[in-house]
Design a protein around this motif. Sequence first.
Motif, mmCIF file in Angstrom:
data_model
loop_
_atom_site.group_PDB
_atom_site.id
_atom_site.type_symbol
_atom_site.label_atom_id
_atom_site.label_comp_id
_atom_site.label_asym_id
_atom_site.label_seq_id
_atom_site.Cartn_x
_atom_site.Cartn_y
_atom_site.Cartn_z
ATOM 1 N N ASP A 49 0.853 -1.180 0.000
ATOM 2 C CA ASP A 49 0.000 0.000 0.000
ATOM 3 C C ASP A 49 0.893 1.234 0.000
ATOM 4 O OD1 ASP A 49 -2.088 1.739 0.154
ATOM 5 O OD2 ASP A 49 -2.646 1.243 2.215
ATOM 6 N N VAL A 50 0.974 1.918 -1.149
ATOM 7 C CA VAL A 50 1.814 3.103 -1.299
ATOM 8 C C VAL A 50 0.917 4.293 -1.601
ATOM 9 C CG1 VAL A 50 3.710 4.141 -2.593
ATOM 10 C CG2 VAL A 50 3.696 1.682 -2.175
ATOM 11 N N ASP A 51 0.807 5.210 -0.653
ATOM 12 C CA ASP A 51 -0.016 6.424 -0.796
ATOM 13 C C ASP A 51 -1.463 6.096 -1.159
ATOM 14 O OD1 ASP A 51 2.190 7.991 -0.231
ATOM 15 O OD2 ASP A 51 2.791 8.111 -2.343
ATOM 16 N N GLY A 52 -2.016 5.057 -0.556
ATOM 17 C CA GLY A 52 -3.404 4.696 -0.784
ATOM 18 C C GLY A 52 -3.645 3.838 -2.014
ATOM 19 N N HIS A 53 -2.598 3.560 -2.787
ATOM 20 C CA HIS A 53 -2.713 2.728 -3.978
ATOM 21 C C HIS A 53 -1.900 1.453 -3.772
ATOM 22 C CE1 HIS A 53 -4.617 5.965 -6.195
ATOM 23 N NE2 HIS A 53 -3.648 6.783 -5.787
ATOM 24 N N ILE A 54 -2.400 0.362 -4.330
ATOM 25 C CA ILE A 54 -1.676 -0.904 -4.233
ATOM 26 C C ILE A 54 -0.725 -0.996 -5.412
ATOM 27 C CG2 ILE A 54 -1.882 -3.409 -4.296
ATOM 28 C CD1 ILE A 54 -4.562 -3.079 -2.865
ATOM 29 N N LYS A 55 0.578 -1.123 -5.105
ATOM 30 C CA LYS A 55 1.609 -1.224 -6.130
ATOM 31 C C LYS A 55 2.467 -2.435 -5.852
ATOM 32 C CE LYS A 55 2.895 3.258 -7.716
ATOM 33 N NZ LYS A 55 3.929 4.277 -7.656
ATOM 34 N N ARG A 56 3.102 -2.955 -6.899
ATOM 35 C CA ARG A 56 4.058 -4.039 -6.749
ATOM 36 C C ARG A 56 5.451 -3.405 -6.725
ATOM 37 N NH1 ARG A 56 3.623 -9.592 -7.512
ATOM 38 N NH2 ARG A 56 1.520 -9.388 -8.289
ATOM 39 N N ILE A 57 6.139 -3.528 -5.585
ATOM 40 C CA ILE A 57 7.451 -2.905 -5.435
ATOM 41 C C ILE A 57 8.476 -3.940 -4.990
ATOM 42 C CG2 ILE A 57 6.544 -0.610 -4.942
ATOM 43 C CD1 ILE A 57 7.045 -1.110 -1.995
ATOM 44 N N LYS A 58 9.748 -3.607 -5.219
ATOM 45 C CA LYS A 58 10.852 -4.457 -4.779
ATOM 46 C C LYS A 58 11.342 -3.943 -3.431
ATOM 47 C CE LYS A 58 12.552 -5.477 -9.383
ATOM 48 N NZ LYS A 58 13.704 -5.312 -10.297
ATOM 49 N N VAL A 59 11.316 -4.818 -2.424
ATOM 50 C CA VAL A 59 11.651 -4.421 -1.057
ATOM 51 C C VAL A 59 12.592 -5.454 -0.455
ATOM 52 C CG1 VAL A 59 10.678 -3.846 1.189
ATOM 53 C CG2 VAL A 59 9.346 -3.426 -0.853
ATOM 54 N N CYS A 60 13.583 -4.988 0.318
ATOM 55 C CA CYS A 60 14.466 -5.925 1.003
ATOM 56 C C CYS A 60 13.750 -6.470 2.242
ATOM 57 C CB CYS A 60 15.789 -5.263 1.382
ATOM 58 S SG CYS A 60 15.683 -4.000 2.640
#
Length: 62
Positions: A38-49
């Motif tokens: 959840d990024v700024d109220g939008h669902i995004k696919r991100i790369k995270v450690c």
Amino acid sequence: MAKCEICGKLPRRGFKLSHSHIRSKRTWAPNIHRVKADVDGHIKRIKVCTGCLRSGKVKRAQ
């Protein structure tokens, strides 16, 4: 590229050191996962450690 989008962690370079002290180049890559977050109220696919996931810096989408 193995880069965390939250903390900016990148692969590190260095030397592998054998018992006979022969140095050869190698890399250490961060443990990156692609997650829906959840990024700024939008669902995004991100790369995270995994460090950011475990510390709670990223809120996973359900």
